[in-house]
Write a protein that holds these residues in place. Structure first.
Motif, PDB file in Angstrom:
ATOM      1  N   LEU A   1      -0.444   5.661  -7.293  1.00  0.00           N
ATOM      2  CA  LEU A   1      -1.459   4.753  -7.833  1.00  0.00           C
ATOM      3  C   LEU A   1      -2.702   4.759  -6.946  1.00  0.00           C
ATOM      4  O   LEU A   1      -3.830   4.853  -7.445  1.00  0.00           O
ATOM      5  CB  LEU A   1      -0.880   3.342  -7.932  1.00  0.00           C
ATOM      6  N   VAL A   2      -2.504   4.685  -5.627  1.00  0.00           N
ATOM      7  CA  VAL A   2      -3.609   4.780  -4.658  1.00  0.00           C
ATOM      8  C   VAL A   2      -3.108   5.617  -3.480  1.00  0.00           C
ATOM      9  O   VAL A   2      -2.330   5.123  -2.658  1.00  0.00           O
ATOM     10  CB  VAL A   2      -4.075   3.398  -4.155  1.00  0.00           C
ATOM     11  N   ARG A   3      -3.549   6.857  -3.407  1.00  0.00           N
ATOM     12  CA  ARG A   3      -3.141   7.733  -2.317  1.00  0.00           C
ATOM     13  C   ARG A   3      -4.322   7.953  -1.373  1.00  0.00           C
ATOM     14  O   ARG A   3      -5.429   8.277  -1.831  1.00  0.00           O
ATOM     15  CB  ARG A   3      -2.660   9.069  -2.863  1.00  0.00           C
ATOM     16  N   PRO A   4      -4.102   7.771  -0.074  1.00  0.00           N
ATOM     17  CA  PRO A   4      -5.198   8.012   0.882  1.00  0.00           C
ATOM     18  C   PRO A   4      -5.644   9.480   0.803  1.00  0.00           C
ATOM     19  O   PRO A   4      -4.824  10.390   0.837  1.00  0.00           O
ATOM     20  CB  PRO A   4      -4.569   7.718   2.248  1.00  0.00           C
ATOM     21  N   THR A   5      -6.934   9.665   0.672  1.00  0.00           N
ATOM     22  CA  THR A   5      -7.452  11.034   0.489  1.00  0.00           C
ATOM     23  C   THR A   5      -8.087  11.611   1.747  1.00  0.00           C
ATOM     24  O   THR A   5      -8.397  12.804   1.793  1.00  0.00           O
ATOM     25  CB  THR A   5      -8.504  11.035  -0.642  1.00  0.00           C
ATOM     26  N   GLY A   6      -8.314  10.773   2.751  1.00  0.00           N
ATOM     27  CA  GLY A   6      -8.957  11.261   3.976  1.00  0.00           C
ATOM     28  C   GLY A   6      -7.952  11.661   5.045  1.00  0.00           C
ATOM     29  O   GLY A   6      -6.736  11.465   4.903  1.00  0.00           O
ATOM     30  N   ARG A   7      -8.466  12.254   6.112  1.00  0.00           N
ATOM     31  CA  ARG A   7      -7.648  12.645   7.256  1.00  0.00           C
ATOM     32  C   ARG A   7      -8.367  12.259   8.538  1.00  0.00           C
ATOM     33  O   ARG A   7      -9.588  12.394   8.647  1.00  0.00           O
ATOM     34  CB  ARG A   7      -7.409  14.157   7.264  1.00  0.00           C
ATOM     35  N   THR A   8      -7.587  11.789   9.505  1.00  0.00           N
ATOM     36  CA  THR A   8      -8.171  11.488  10.812  1.00  0.00           C
ATOM     37  C   THR A   8      -8.188  12.766  11.644  1.00  0.00           C
ATOM     38  O   THR A   8      -7.619  13.793  11.255  1.00  0.00           O
ATOM     39  CB  THR A   8      -7.336  10.419  11.534  1.00  0.00           C
ATOM     40  N   GLY A   9      -8.831  12.695  12.823  1.00  0.00           N
ATOM     41  CA  GLY A   9      -8.859  13.868  13.710  1.00  0.00           C
ATOM     42  C   GLY A   9      -7.476  14.286  14.144  1.00  0.00           C
ATOM     43  O   GLY A   9      -7.229  15.441  14.451  1.00  0.00           O
ATOM     44  N   GLY A  10      -6.543  13.310  14.151  1.00  0.00           N
ATOM     45  CA  GLY A  10      -5.178  13.623  14.561  1.00  0.00           C
ATOM     46  C   GLY A  10      -4.308  14.055  13.402  1.00  0.00           C
ATOM     47  O   GLY A  10      -3.103  14.243  13.576  1.00  0.00           O
ATOM     48  N   GLY A  11      -4.921  14.149  12.226  1.00  0.00           N
ATOM     49  CA  GLY A  11      -4.158  14.611  11.072  1.00  0.00           C
ATOM     50  C   GLY A  11      -3.508  13.510  10.253  1.00  0.00           C
ATOM     51  O   GLY A  11      -2.793  13.803   9.296  1.00  0.00           O
ATOM     52  N   TYR A  12      -3.738  12.232  10.642  1.00  0.00           N
ATOM     53  CA  TYR A  12      -3.153  11.139   9.861  1.00  0.00           C
ATOM     54  C   TYR A  12      -3.963  10.903   8.580  1.00  0.00           C
ATOM     55  O   TYR A  12      -5.203  11.034   8.591  1.00  0.00           O
ATOM     56  CB  TYR A  12      -3.128   9.846  10.681  1.00  0.00           C
ATOM     57  N   ARG A  13      -3.273  10.534   7.517  1.00  0.00           N
ATOM     58  CA  ARG A  13      -3.953  10.262   6.251  1.00  0.00           C
ATOM     59  C   ARG A  13      -4.683   8.922   6.367  1.00  0.00           C
ATOM     60  O   ARG A  13      -4.152   7.949   6.902  1.00  0.00           O
ATOM     61  CB  ARG A  13      -2.948  10.227   5.092  1.00  0.00           C
ATOM     62  N   ALA A  14      -5.891   8.918   5.847  1.00  0.00           N
ATOM     63  CA  ALA A  14      -6.718   7.719   5.953  1.00  0.00           C
ATOM     64  C   ALA A  14      -7.353   7.416   4.596  1.00  0.00           C
ATOM     65  O   ALA A  14      -7.530   8.298   3.751  1.00  0.00           O
ATOM     66  CB  ALA A  14      -7.804   7.908   7.009  1.00  0.00           C
TER      67      ALA A  14
ATOM     68  N   LEU B   1       0.832  -1.203   0.000  1.00  0.00           N
ATOM     69  CA  LEU B   1       0.000   0.000   0.000  1.00  0.00           C
ATOM     70  C   LEU B   1       0.867   1.254   0.000  1.00  0.00           C
ATOM     71  O   LEU B   1       0.547   2.240  -0.684  1.00  0.00           O
ATOM     72  CB  LEU B   1      -0.931  -0.010   1.209  1.00  0.00           C
ATOM     73  N   ARG B   2       1.957   1.244   0.763  1.00  0.00           N
ATOM     74  CA  ARG B   2       2.873   2.389   0.758  1.00  0.00           C
ATOM     75  C   ARG B   2       3.523   2.543  -0.616  1.00  0.00           C
ATOM     76  O   ARG B   2       3.763   3.662  -1.086  1.00  0.00           O
ATOM     77  CB  ARG B   2       3.937   2.214   1.839  1.00  0.00           C
ATOM     78  N   HIS B   3       3.806   1.391  -1.268  1.00  0.00           N
ATOM     79  CA  HIS B   3       4.388   1.438  -2.610  1.00  0.00           C
ATOM     80  C   HIS B   3       3.397   2.047  -3.605  1.00  0.00           C
ATOM     81  O   HIS B   3       3.770   2.896  -4.426  1.00  0.00           O
ATOM     82  CB  HIS B   3       4.773   0.022  -3.048  1.00  0.00           C
ATOM     83  N   TYR B   4       2.124   1.669  -3.481  1.00  0.00           N
ATOM     84  CA  TYR B   4       1.088   2.262  -4.322  1.00  0.00           C
ATOM     85  C   TYR B   4       1.025   3.768  -4.099  1.00  0.00           C
ATOM     86  O   TYR B   4       0.861   4.546  -5.051  1.00  0.00           O
ATOM     87  CB  TYR B   4      -0.286   1.653  -4.007  1.00  0.00           C
ATOM     88  N   ASP B   5       1.151   4.159  -2.844  1.00  0.00           N
ATOM     89  CA  ASP B   5       1.094   5.589  -2.496  1.00  0.00           C
ATOM     90  C   ASP B   5       2.267   6.327  -3.120  1.00  0.00           C
ATOM     91  O   ASP B   5       2.111   7.410  -3.707  1.00  0.00           O
ATOM     92  CB  ASP B   5       1.121   5.725  -0.978  1.00  0.00           C
TER      93      ASP B   5
ATOM     94  N   ILE C   1     -10.467   2.594  -1.172  1.00  0.00           N
ATOM     95  CA  ILE C   1     -10.457   1.136  -1.010  1.00  0.00           C
ATOM     96  C   ILE C   1     -10.990   0.448  -2.269  1.00  0.00           C
ATOM     97  O   ILE C   1     -10.473  -0.588  -2.701  1.00  0.00           O
ATOM     98  CB  ILE C   1     -11.276   0.743   0.238  1.00  0.00           C
ATOM     99  N   ARG C   2     -12.028   1.067  -2.870  1.00  0.00           N
ATOM    100  CA  ARG C   2     -12.523   0.505  -4.136  1.00  0.00           C
ATOM    101  C   ARG C   2     -11.424   0.525  -5.195  1.00  0.00           C
ATOM    102  O   ARG C   2     -11.264  -0.415  -5.974  1.00  0.00           O
ATOM    103  CB  ARG C   2     -13.749   1.296  -4.618  1.00  0.00           C
ATOM    104  N   ARG C   3     -10.637   1.609  -5.199  1.00  0.00           N
ATOM    105  CA  ARG C   3      -9.548   1.713  -6.176  1.00  0.00           C
ATOM    106  C   ARG C   3      -8.493   0.636  -5.906  1.00  0.00           C
ATOM    107  O   ARG C   3      -7.926   0.056  -6.845  1.00  0.00           O
ATOM    108  CB  ARG C   3      -8.922   3.108  -6.129  1.00  0.00           C
ATOM    109  N   ILE C   4      -8.237   0.351  -4.646  1.00  0.00           N
ATOM    110  CA  ILE C   4      -7.281  -0.717  -4.304  1.00  0.00           C
ATOM    111  C   ILE C   4      -7.745  -2.046  -4.914  1.00  0.00           C
ATOM    112  O   ILE C   4      -6.952  -2.792  -5.518  1.00  0.00           O
ATOM    113  CB  ILE C   4      -7.125  -0.847  -2.776  1.00  0.00           C
ATOM    114  N   PHE C   5      -9.028  -2.334  -4.770  1.00  0.00           N
ATOM    115  CA  PHE C   5      -9.540  -3.592  -5.331  1.00  0.00           C
ATOM    116  C   PHE C   5      -9.491  -3.584  -6.854  1.00  0.00           C
ATOM    117  O   PHE C   5      -9.237  -4.613  -7.481  1.00  0.00           O
ATOM    118  CB  PHE C   5     -10.959  -3.853  -4.837  1.00  0.00           C
ATOM    119  N   HIS C   6      -9.700  -2.408  -7.458  1.00  0.00           N
ATOM    120  CA  HIS C   6      -9.566  -2.308  -8.915  1.00  0.00           C
ATOM    121  C   HIS C   6      -8.125  -2.590  -9.349  1.00  0.00           C
ATOM    122  O   HIS C   6      -7.884  -3.287 -10.338  1.00  0.00           O
ATOM    123  CB  HIS C   6      -9.987  -0.917  -9.394  1.00  0.00           C
ATOM    124  N   VAL C   7      -7.180  -2.023  -8.609  1.00  0.00           N
ATOM    125  CA  VAL C   7      -5.763  -2.249  -8.909  1.00  0.00           C
ATOM    126  C   VAL C   7      -5.429  -3.735  -8.829  1.00  0.00           C
ATOM    127  O   VAL C   7      -4.791  -4.304  -9.722  1.00  0.00           O
ATOM    128  CB  VAL C   7      -4.872  -1.444  -7.933  1.00  0.00           C
TER     129      VAL C   7
END
Length: 341
Positions: free
Chosen positions: A25-38, A17-21, A44-50
């Motif tokens: 190819l698949v970059r996490p687009t969300g953010r958690t309350g603590g600022g982490y990318r989610a 997943l980090r390699h995809y990022d 996730i749908r794109r991951i399954f497509h890949v």
């Protein structure tokens, strides 16, 4: 959803997943309350497509193009994947065949393996000389696998190499008969011709049975080759084809020799000898208003057949309108009379 949870649910490792990022190819687009990318549901749908596209054999670069380029046409890429897959399967099948053939020789050590590999390579060489030497070098110590010999014999066009391959197959006993039977079932007449010639060199009951079946082949060359081989083995089923060969002038000398060999067989239950049956078959062809050249060949064939039926036919032929036929018949009758004194 954080990367650890995504990895657990999707089955794709966190490292991948980090390699995809990193490739975009698949970059996490969300953010958690603590600022982490989610990862969002769309990520996730794109991951399954890949993963789905990767399962078809696409590279990551091709996957990216397929997902991000609106004008990307899948048909050409799919066609290319089909071609590459077929090439890979062919290569894997060839490797499996080579390994199976090496295993069949039961090599005692790596030296044996290397010798078998060298023989197989020579057998597939573009040089006729190399192929011939490979066939002739088959020995008890390092024998060319019979499957390779049969495959080569059924495709070989050089007459000298083909002869060497038939010799090597004969040395292997009846182990190649079943494989040659497959050659006899080929839709290609040339392959069936090579198969029947190889079977003719193998003195095996199984080979004889296959040669009997070849007497009804649609190809006349196959039928004739089978008849010649069966004649030397004492199989009377070959007589009609051999007689026809004499009439047609197709290997008529060899056919006459085979008929002579068959004439020495035992009498049937009704007392009729093979010689009489063969002579009757030859005389029957004479009765069909055969031309002079045909009568000459039939006369020469009758000269080799013992018995009263052949002798009476020769008496009739000694008065033939064709002087060459009459002289040949009269001369043969003189020789027969001398042998009886």
């Amino acid at each position: 959803m954080l990367i650890g949870e995504v990895a657990r649910r999707s089955g794709v490792s966190a490292r991948m997943l980090r390699h995809y990022d990193s490739l975009g190819l698949v970059r996490p687009t969300g953010r958690t309350g603590g600022g982490y990318r989610a990862y969002s549901d769309e990520d996730i749908r794109r991951i399954f497509h890949v993963e789905s596209l990767r399962s078809l054999g696409l590279s990551l670069h091709e996957v990216g193009r397929a997902l991000d380029d609106p004008g990307f046409a899948p048909s050409k890429l799919v066609d290319d994947l089909v071609r590459r897959t077929r090439e890979r399967l062919a290569a894997e099948t060839a490797l499996l065949t080579r390994l199976s053939r090496i295993d069949a020789t039961e090599p005692a050590g790596w030296e044996d393996v290397l010798q078998v590999v060298a023989l197989l390579q020579s057998l597939g060489s573009e040089s006729a000389g190399h192929r011939q030497r490979a066939a002739l070098s088959s020995s008890e110590e390092v024998r060319v696998p019979v499957e390779a010999l049969v495959e080569a014999a059924l495709s070989e066009r050089d007459p000298h190499v083909a002869g060497a391959l038939r010799w090597a197959l004969a040395q292997s006993g009846g182990s190649g008969v079943a494989l040659l039977a497959e050659g006899l079932g080929s839709p290609t007449a040339a392959v069936r011709r090579r198969a029947v010639r190889s079977l003719a060199e193998i003195p095996d009951d199984g080979a004889t049975a296959l040669l009997r079946g070849a007497l009804t082949d649609s190809d006349i060359v196959v039928r004739r080759s089978a008849a010649l081989a069966l004649g030397t083995r004492g199989v009377a089923d070959a007589v009609p084809t051999l007689v026809a060969m004499v009439v047609d002038g197709a290997n008529d000398v060899d056919a006459a020799d085979a008929l002579r060999a068959l004439a020495d067989g035992p009498a049937s239950a009704d007392g009729t000898t093979p010689a009489d049956r063969i002579a009757t078959a030859l005389v029957d062809r004479l009765a069909r208003r055969a031309g002079s050249s045909v009568r000459r060949r039939l006369t020469q064939a009758l000269a080799e057949i013992p018995g009263a039926t052949a002798s009476q036919a020769l008496v009739d032929l000694s008065h033939d309108e064709d002087r060459a036929v009459a002289l040949t018949a009269a001369y043969v009758l003189t020789l027969r009379a001398a042998r009886q004194e």
